[in-house]
Scaffold this active site. Structure first.
Site, PDB file in Angstrom:
ATOM      1  N   CYS A 121     -14.118   1.759 -27.951  1.00 22.50           N
ATOM      2  CA  CYS A 121     -15.098   1.194 -27.031  1.00 22.50           C
ATOM      3  C   CYS A 121     -14.923   1.849 -25.680  1.00 22.50           C
ATOM      4  O   CYS A 121     -15.316   2.983 -25.487  1.00 22.50           O
ATOM      5  CB  CYS A 121     -15.010  -0.327 -26.966  1.00 22.50           C
ATOM      6  SG  CYS A 121     -13.360  -1.002 -26.816  1.00 22.50           S
ATOM      7  N   SER A 122     -14.283   1.205 -24.758  1.00 22.38           N
ATOM      8  CA  SER A 122     -14.092   1.840 -23.463  1.00 22.38           C
ATOM      9  C   SER A 122     -12.999   1.114 -22.705  1.00 22.38           C
ATOM     10  O   SER A 122     -13.152   0.812 -21.527  1.00 22.38           O
ATOM     11  CB  SER A 122     -15.380   1.826 -22.662  1.00 22.38           C
ATOM     12  OG  SER A 122     -15.804   0.500 -22.545  1.00 22.38           O
ATOM     13  N   CYS A 123     -11.893   0.839 -23.363  1.00 25.95           N
ATOM     14  CA  CYS A 123     -10.749   0.258 -22.675  1.00 25.95           C
ATOM     15  C   CYS A 123     -10.330   1.234 -21.585  1.00 25.95           C
ATOM     16  O   CYS A 123     -10.350   2.444 -21.790  1.00 25.95           O
ATOM     17  CB  CYS A 123      -9.603   0.022 -23.652  1.00 25.95           C
ATOM     18  SG  CYS A 123     -10.064  -1.102 -24.985  1.00 25.95           S
ATOM     19  N   CYS A 160     -10.933   6.092 -24.828  1.00 30.00           N
ATOM     20  CA  CYS A 160     -10.892   4.949 -25.742  1.00 30.00           C
ATOM     21  C   CYS A 160     -11.909   5.279 -26.812  1.00 30.00           C
ATOM     22  O   CYS A 160     -13.107   5.257 -26.565  1.00 30.00           O
ATOM     23  CB  CYS A 160     -11.245   3.640 -25.040  1.00 30.00           C
ATOM     24  SG  CYS A 160     -11.327   2.261 -26.192  1.00 30.00           S
TER      25      CYS A 160
END
Lengths: 123, 208
Positions: free
Chosen positions: B111-113, B108
């Site tokens: 962000c950090s999906c 991602c």
């Protein structure tokens, strides 16, 4: 059993399935976002956009963003959304922040810290 | 942000961050937006119940059940839903299959999906800027860092997750596991193999 430790090269931090949260506050912040999302306070895309914005802002301010500061970004995003949605303004956040600080100061080390009305500065 | 540094001879100390978290939690609780007990339940779920084991079971089932695999590749959200897993956070889960021709990796970049309900919380490196930027620019180099060398002919495809669409890599089934049960196969499926930064373990590796 699951997964092999990875080798830290080229600036990608490694982990060997370490703890999911480094400190209790990270878990609390994580859970608050999920709970507020579940209540419909914001959509998940809205959350992701806010979080991505906080990460960008931190990077611009010099955060190496190695993943260790991830929950700081998370907490910033949470405060931002809570403020934007009109649940609490910056003044209220500060008021409670200072009250907790006062509560900690008067609590003997090792005792559970509890918030009492007298911890708040007179409005 | 620096922790405050009053000296407290007898008192307790909360860091700046702890103060902010407590302030938020108190306000949200008092206003009725959250329930502290429910928060504890969420944390407990993610600390103990949701982890890569969920994804490993899905992969092992896909390896042994062709109809399930087909359903998974067609609509992973629906296929996973039939197994009674934790309910998804995002809208749309997509399974991408590794083959000798194509290796898949997920990232991602913003962000950090991440497919939490399948893999638990993301590892720290997944959330780091170096991984997020290098996975796209130099996936083969990132794989090398993880000790994975793929044949030159294998194409590497990087999938950028979003809040709406998250990906799960369906790794290749290791050779020599033809007679293995679903349960035993699941032990070969590592978290990294479902992110695409690793491969499933071989029978020899797990025997070690």
């Amino acid at each position: 059993m699951m997964g092999r430790p990875t080798i830290p090269i080229s600036g990608i931090p490694s982990d060997a399935e370490g703890p999911v949260f480094c400190e209790p506050w990270e878990a609390q912040a994580f859970a608050m976002a999920l709970a507020l999302h579940k209540r419909g306070l914001f959509t998940w895309p809205e959350w992701a956009t806010t979080l991505a914005g906080e990460i960008k802002r931190a990077q611009a301010a010099g955060d190496p963003d190695t993943g260790a500061t991830y929950y700081w970004h998370w907490l910033n995003a949470l405060e931002r959304l809570v403020t934007e949605k009109g649940i609490a303004d910056a003044g209220l956040l500060t008021r409670y922040h200072d009250a907790w600080d006062h509560a900690a100061d008067r609590t003997k080390h090792g005792d559970p810290i509890e918030l009492r009305p007298e911890d708040f500065r007179p409005a | 942000m620096a922790d405050h540094d009053h000296s407290h001879e007898h008192g307790s100390e909360l860091s700046e961050t702890q103060l902010r978290v407590r302030a938020l939690e108190t306000i949200l609780t008092e206003k009725g937006y959250i329930d502290p007990a429910a928060l504890d339940a969420i944390v407990e779920t993610y600390e103990t119940k949701v982890g890569p084991r969920n994804g490993a079971r899905v992969v092992a089932k896909a390896w042994t059940d062709p109809a399930f695999k087909q359903a998974l590749l067609k609509d992973a959200t629906a296929a996973v839903g039939t197994l009674g897993h934790v309910s998804p956070v995002g809208d749309h889960l997509v399974a991408v299959e590794n083959t000798p021709q194509r290796h898949n990796m997920i990232v991602c970049t913003l962000c950090s999906c991440y497919p939490w309900e399948m893999l638990g919380l993301p590892p720290v490196w997944y959330k780091s800027a170096p991984y997020r930027s290098r996975a796209v620019k130099d996936p083969r180099g990132v794989l090398a860092d993880f000790g994975v060398a793929l044949p030159k002919e294998t194409e590497i495809r990087v999938w950028d997750s979003t809040a709406e669409t998250r990906f799960l890599v369906l790794p290749m089934r290791p050779a020599g596991t033809e007679e293995w049960s679903e349960e035993r196969l699941a032990d070969l499926v590592t978290r990294d193999s479902m992110i695409g930064t690793g491969l499933a373990l071989t029978p020899a590796e797990i025997a070690k």
